[in-house]
Scaffold this active site. Structure first.
Site, mmCIF file in Angstrom:
data_model
loop_
_atom_site.group_PDB
_atom_site.id
_atom_site.type_symbol
_atom_site.label_atom_id
_atom_site.label_comp_id
_atom_site.label_asym_id
_atom_site.label_seq_id
_atom_site.Cartn_x
_atom_site.Cartn_y
_atom_site.Cartn_z
ATOM 1 N N ASP A 1 6.661 4.667 -10.126
ATOM 2 C CA ASP A 1 7.563 4.337 -9.012
ATOM 3 C C ASP A 1 9.016 4.186 -9.463
ATOM 4 O OD1 ASP A 1 5.540 4.541 -7.233
ATOM 5 O OD2 ASP A 1 5.702 2.518 -6.429
ATOM 6 N N GLY B 1 0.847 -1.198 0.000
ATOM 7 C CA GLY B 1 0.000 0.000 0.000
ATOM 8 C C GLY B 1 0.870 1.231 0.000
ATOM 9 N N ASP C 1 3.243 -4.418 -7.863
ATOM 10 C CA ASP C 1 2.768 -3.209 -7.175
ATOM 11 C C ASP C 1 3.334 -1.948 -7.811
ATOM 12 O OD1 ASP C 1 4.951 -4.733 -5.736
ATOM 13 O OD2 ASP C 1 5.303 -2.757 -4.902
HETATM 14 P P1 AMP Z 1 8.953 0.362 -3.559
HETATM 15 O O1 AMP Z 1 10.018 -0.700 -3.595
HETATM 16 O O2 AMP Z 1 9.501 1.746 -3.375
HETATM 17 O O3 AMP Z 1 8.029 0.277 -4.730
HETATM 18 O O4 AMP Z 1 8.101 0.106 -2.240
HETATM 19 C C1 AMP Z 1 7.505 -1.134 -1.904
HETATM 20 C C2 AMP Z 1 6.572 -0.950 -0.749
HETATM 21 O O5 AMP Z 1 7.254 -0.461 0.402
HETATM 22 C C3 AMP Z 1 5.441 0.049 -1.010
HETATM 23 O O6 AMP Z 1 4.277 -0.424 -0.378
HETATM 24 C C4 AMP Z 1 5.948 1.309 -0.369
HETATM 25 O O7 AMP Z 1 4.909 2.169 0.019
HETATM 26 C C5 AMP Z 1 6.706 0.772 0.831
HETATM 27 N N1 AMP Z 1 7.786 1.666 1.271
HETATM 28 C C6 AMP Z 1 8.947 1.935 0.621
HETATM 29 N N2 AMP Z 1 9.703 2.791 1.326
HETATM 30 C C7 AMP Z 1 9.005 3.099 2.451
HETATM 31 C C8 AMP Z 1 9.237 3.938 3.565
HETATM 32 N N3 AMP Z 1 10.355 4.636 3.705
HETATM 33 N N4 AMP Z 1 8.274 3.989 4.521
HETATM 34 C C9 AMP Z 1 7.151 3.289 4.412
HETATM 35 N N5 AMP Z 1 6.863 2.483 3.380
HETATM 36 C C10 AMP Z 1 7.774 2.380 2.400
HETATM 37 MG MG MG Z 2 6.413 0.974 -5.354
#
Ligand code: AMP
Ligand code: MG
Length: 488
Positions: free
Chosen positions: A269, A98, A259
């Site tokens: 992203d 999420g 995602d």
């Molecule tokens: P990503 O690899 O950036 O696409 O992130 C994968 C998941 O981790 C997504 O649900 C992001 O919202 C969550 N996420 C990534 N970095 C953070 C962060 N610093 N704090 C909270 N959630 C994160």
């Molecule tokens: Mg992401």
């Protein structure tokens, strides 16, 4: 024309803010206020994205704009929300993801009736943050900001970047860094993983609610009993086209988890992405991707894998034979688009059956030579001699060149028209890692002009921009390599 005529667009307080995806309510979204960013200041502002909202560019100078972009203010009449989703991460299903660090302020409707979600990234914890701090570091917001605008300049579907707000607030990654918030825009940020969340939670009625929302808003032309199957097929085809565009441009996303796959076929992203410099089909830009699942040459296959995951998530709405038919559209769509894009790079306006082999032979040569991908094609657009002049194996180049010359003889365009078209198909400027890194290091030292300079250059990557030739070249020898990973 009166001197007092007001600039095009509206003022900040005149923006029309709508309740879009947020109107689905729980459990699709959680209402969540952004966490204020301590003493925020403006780092970057993109007038091209502001124009999408119909916002006067001068409005960015208002303190209220910075407060909105930092997550320290909100629009009256729209509740900020974080959306739930799930996804396959490196092939493994993760049932609860999420918006862990993203919050949508609302949907802005412009004068043309188009709506853009204004989403903050790095705006603090939400119900979906898991172990994360909800923050983004300045470095990663600059990379996403510049790359999404570079992609737009390259005519590749993408979310857009509106602004960055910075702060001295410390954020800890491998080392202490500072927090920043990116404002990004998209008609929708719904992901393949949003459908997966409700499917694997055993809630087919919510899969239908979500599909109905997406169809009504973005696929309104699809009506009748076959609409869900047609929707799946359209998403499959858009995804195939998106990835064909990535491959032709030499773009590697780095984290093609479901995602991170947009239901609208946008690049979404930006993390450890990269643009191909030294040509190597096996290149892995993400240092966290140990198995090379998302290596450059694997992206087309992963695109199909991800479409299969989406199809599974839609299996309560689309019957098996229609799923098979929709997925079968992927490969022909990919091939059609990638071939058309590669033909354009080589200046081939007429289709010829031998083209795939001719193109593959040149790419093989580039791989052996470890040639710089953008430079080679930009040179080829200028003159065949120039393209060959940087290669070592001149015999191999001459052999290929004879095939190419014979092939060009089948073209009907004259050479000047062909070369002009090639200059529109082969960018001079891409976001090389060292360029982003230079803008990041300047920004970390408090100087933000380089971000804006690069944004302008990358917004028009096919233009010459005399005087900026250095930005079209690989990093000077001795430039330290920049490791990019999932940590941002
Ligand atoms: P990503 O690899 O950036 O696409 O992130 C994968 C998941 O981790 C997504 O649900 C992001 O919202 C969550 N996420 C990534 N970095 C953070 C962060 N610093 N704090 C909270 N959630 C994160
Ligand atoms: Mg992401």
């Amino acid at each position: 024309v009166s001197l007092t005529e007001s600039p095009p667009g509206v003022q900040l307080h005149e923006l029309r803010v709508r309740d879009g995806y947020a109107s689905l309510g729980a459990p699709f979204v959680e209402q969540r206020e952004p966490t204020p960013l301590p003493e925020p200041y403006p780092v970057a502002f993109n007038p091209a994205a502001a124009a999408l909202l119909g916002l006067q560019p001068g409005e960015a100078a208002r303190p209220e704009f910075c407060l909105l972009a930092a997550g320290n203010a909100r629009f009256r009449g729209a509740a900020p929300t974080a959306a739930v989703y799930a996804g396959h991460q490196f092939g493994t299903y993760v049932s609860q993801l999420g918006d862990g660090r993203a919050i949508t302020l609302g949907e802005i409707e412009n004068d043309a009736g188009e709506r853009w979600e204004w989403q903050l990234k790095g705006s603090g914890r939400t119900a979906f943050s898991r172990f994360g701090d909800g923050r983004a570091v300045l470095r990663s917001t600059i990379r996403e900001y510049l790359c999404s605008e570079a992609m737009y300049g390259l005519e590749i579907p993408t979310t857009r970047a509106l602004a960055i707000a910075g702060s001295a607030e410390p954020v800890f990654r491998e080392q202490p860094e500072t927090a920043a918030v990116l404002s990004r825009l998209a008609p929708s940020h719904v992901r393949f993983g949003t459908f997966e969340y409700f499917h694997y939670a055993g809630e087919p009625e919510r899969v239908k609610t979500l599909a109905d929302y997406v169809l009504t808003r973005f696929f309104a032309e699809l009506q009748g009993p076959e609409r869900y199957a047609e929707f799946l097929r359209t998403v499959v085809e858009r995804t195939a086209e998106l990835i064909a565009r990535w491959q032709a441009a030499g773009f590697q996303h780095g984290v093609m988890n479901t995602d991170n796959m947009s239901i609208l076929g946008l690049t979404l992203d930006y993390g450890p992405f990269g643009f191909m410099e030294t040509y190597d089909p096996a290149w892995i830009c993400n240092h966290s991707d140990e198995s090379g699942r998302y290596a450059f040459e694997r992206q087309p296959g992963i695109g199909l894998w991800n479409c299969k995951a989406l199809a599974n998530a839609l299996s309560s709405l689309v019957a098996e034979p229609e799923i098979e038919a929709a997925l079968a559209a992927y490969e022909p769509a990919y091939r059609k688009h990638v071939l058309a894009l590669m033909r354009a790079k080589f200046g081939l306006a007429v289709a010829h059956p031998g083209d795939p082999e001719l193109i593959a032979a040149c790419l093989d040569l580039l791989a052996k030579e470890r040639a710089d991908y953008p430079t080679f094609f930009r040179d080829l657009a200028a003159s065949d001699e120039r393209a060959g002049s940087r290669l070592a194996d001149l015999a191999a180049w001459r052999t290929w060149g004879e095939r190419y010359a014979a092939r060009l003889a089948l073209e009907t365009r004259d050479e000047a028209a062909r070369r002009a078209a090639m200059l529109r198909a082969n960018p001079k400027y891409v976001l090389r890692n060292h360029l982003a890194q230079r803008a990041i290091e300047a920004a970390e030292a408090g100087a933000y002009e380089e971000i804006e300079r690069l944004r302008r250059l990358l917004a028009a990557p096919f233009d010459e921009h005399p005087g900026f030739d250095d930005d079209a070249r690989p990093a000077p020898p001795g430039t330290p390599a920049v490791d990019v990973s999932c940590s941002s």
